[in-house]
Design a protein around this motif. Structure first.
Motif, PDB file in Angstrom:
ATOM      1  N   GLU A 178       2.088   4.499  -2.545  1.00  0.00           N
ATOM      2  CA  GLU A 178       0.916   4.306  -3.405  1.00  0.00           C
ATOM      3  C   GLU A 178       0.828   2.872  -3.927  1.00  0.00           C
ATOM      4  N   ARG A 179       1.974   2.254  -4.164  1.00  0.00           N
ATOM      5  CA  ARG A 179       1.958   0.870  -4.662  1.00  0.00           C
ATOM      6  C   ARG A 179       1.467  -0.087  -3.574  1.00  0.00           C
TER       7      ARG A 179
ATOM      8  N   TRP B 265      -0.535   0.756  -1.174  1.00  0.00           N
ATOM      9  CA  TRP B 265      -1.975   1.032  -1.025  1.00  0.00           C
ATOM     10  C   TRP B 265      -2.770   0.292  -2.100  1.00  0.00           C
ATOM     11  N   ASP B 266      -2.288   0.327  -3.327  1.00  0.00           N
ATOM     12  CA  ASP B 266      -2.982  -0.388  -4.407  1.00  0.00           C
ATOM     13  C   ASP B 266      -3.122  -1.873  -4.089  1.00  0.00           C
TER      14      ASP B 266
ATOM     15  N   GLU C 119      -6.773   7.263   2.352  1.00  0.00           N
ATOM     16  CA  GLU C 119      -5.893   6.957   1.217  1.00  0.00           C
ATOM     17  C   GLU C 119      -4.791   8.001   1.079  1.00  0.00           C
ATOM     18  N   PRO C 120      -3.529   7.603   0.856  1.00  0.00           N
ATOM     19  CA  PRO C 120      -3.005   6.241   0.741  1.00  0.00           C
ATOM     20  C   PRO C 120      -2.208   5.795   1.977  1.00  0.00           C
ATOM     21  N   HIS C 121      -2.512   6.383   3.150  1.00  0.00           N
ATOM     22  CA  HIS C 121      -1.615   6.182   4.282  1.00  0.00           C
ATOM     23  C   HIS C 121      -2.165   5.274   5.388  1.00  0.00           C
TER      24      HIS C 121
END
Length: 325
Positions: A26-27, A29-30, A85-87
């Motif tokens: 997730e980080r 992706w952000d 999201e998030p992959h």
């Protein structure tokens, strides 16, 4: 460096870059879905990006420009083809003209970004798909592999809290390749003041002195592209050493974030390119100096002079004098 492998496959017209990061999916992706974070690493050192438009949706577009060390501003364009999201996400990456319209040369590439969890964080696999062997060879020949590796080397600092990344670690020197070095130092103070400390002669004389026992005898500052600067030092009292100094020209001046200068020791022909960047987070400023040397021997010779130790002494003085008040 987070990049662990680069695979070029001419048969399938692809280039795959594999990188591992100590951060959750997730980080990552952000970082890739926020243009302000992307600007900190999309583009190799010396060529930071500025995103001027951002429509993060399938069919949407993101416009950006690179900011070169000599004032160059080539444009780029992402068209989002898929977002999972998030992959995973996929873009068509094109060069663009001054109006943001895609251009045919160099050719566009389709890029997929995939993020998968590992025991230690996240593995990112970036695959570039080329329209022809000629396009692959052209872009690789332009330095695409080196550029991606250097760009991803900047991601570690983006993924971490700035103080966690650099607090108390002093002046750090990273050898990026044979001719490029990155030097970082976190100082406790606002970016505006740190910028002034680098460009106000009165303030410079208070901290940019290297080890104890030296004084600055000359400080001429350049504050616009094309201007010259000149700094000189001399030993005081019983300190051993010969007077010396540096001089050069300003290429980019973008307060309070970035300045790019040439630098050469007075009386010597050898010149480096010094790219100073300042980034503030939570009241602390990360100083990053990206240096380009003409060759490996020059790099090693200059680093062997104790340059990093002198910079650390100066940065410590910067914190204890100017930033502590």
């Amino acid at each position: 460096m987070p990049v662990t492998d680069v695979i070029t496959d001419a048969d399938n017209l692809t280039m795959t870059v594999i990188a591992d990061f100590a951060a959750p999916v997730e980080r990552l992706w952000d970082a890739y879905s926020d243009p302000r974070q992307l600007e900190r690493f999309w583009g190799p050192p010396g060529w930071p990006a500025t995103f001027t438009a951002w429509d993060h949706a399938v069919g949407g577009r993101a416009h950006y420009r690179m900011n070169g060390p000599h004032g160059e501003t080539p444009g780029g364009l992402w068209e989002f083809l898929a977002i999972e999201e998030p992959h995973r996400f996929e873009v068509l990456d094109s060069f663009a003209d001054e109006n943001g319209a895609p251009v045919d040369e160099p050719p566009a590439t389709r890029m997929t970004f995939e993020f998968a969890s590992t025991d230690d964080g996240t593995r990112m696999v970036t695959t570039s798909h080329f329209p022809s062997v000629e396009a692959l060879e052209q872009l690789v020949g332009m330095g695409m592999v080196e550029g991606l590796k250097l760009a991803m080397s900047q991601l570690d600092v983006v993924l971490q809290d700035l103080r966690e990344y650099a607090q108390g670690k002093g002046t750090r020197v990273e050898l990026l390749d044979d001719t490029h070095v990155r030097i970082t130092r976190l100082v406790n103070g606002p970016r505006e003041l740190v910028w002034r400390a680098h460009h106000d002669p009165e303030l410079i004389r208070k901290w940019m002195l290297g080890p104890d026992g030296w004084e600055m005898t000359e400080c001429v500052v350049g504050t616009e592209p094309g201007a010259s600067y000149r700094n000189s030092w001399a030993p005081v009292g019983d300190t051993e050493g010969e007077p010396f100094g540096f001089e050069g020209e300003v290429l980019v001046f973008d307060p309070p974030r970035r300045s790019v200068t040439t630098e050469r020791m007075q009386g010597m022909p050898t010149e480096t390119l010094n790219d100073l960047n300042l980034y503030e987070e939570d009241g602390a400023t990360l100083i990053t100096v990206f240096i380009e040397y003409p060759d490996k021997d020059t790099r090693d010779m200059i680093l062997a002079t104790g340059m990093a130790d002198g910079m650390e002494a100066s940065y410590a003085r910067l914190e204890s004098t100017l930033l502590a008040v």
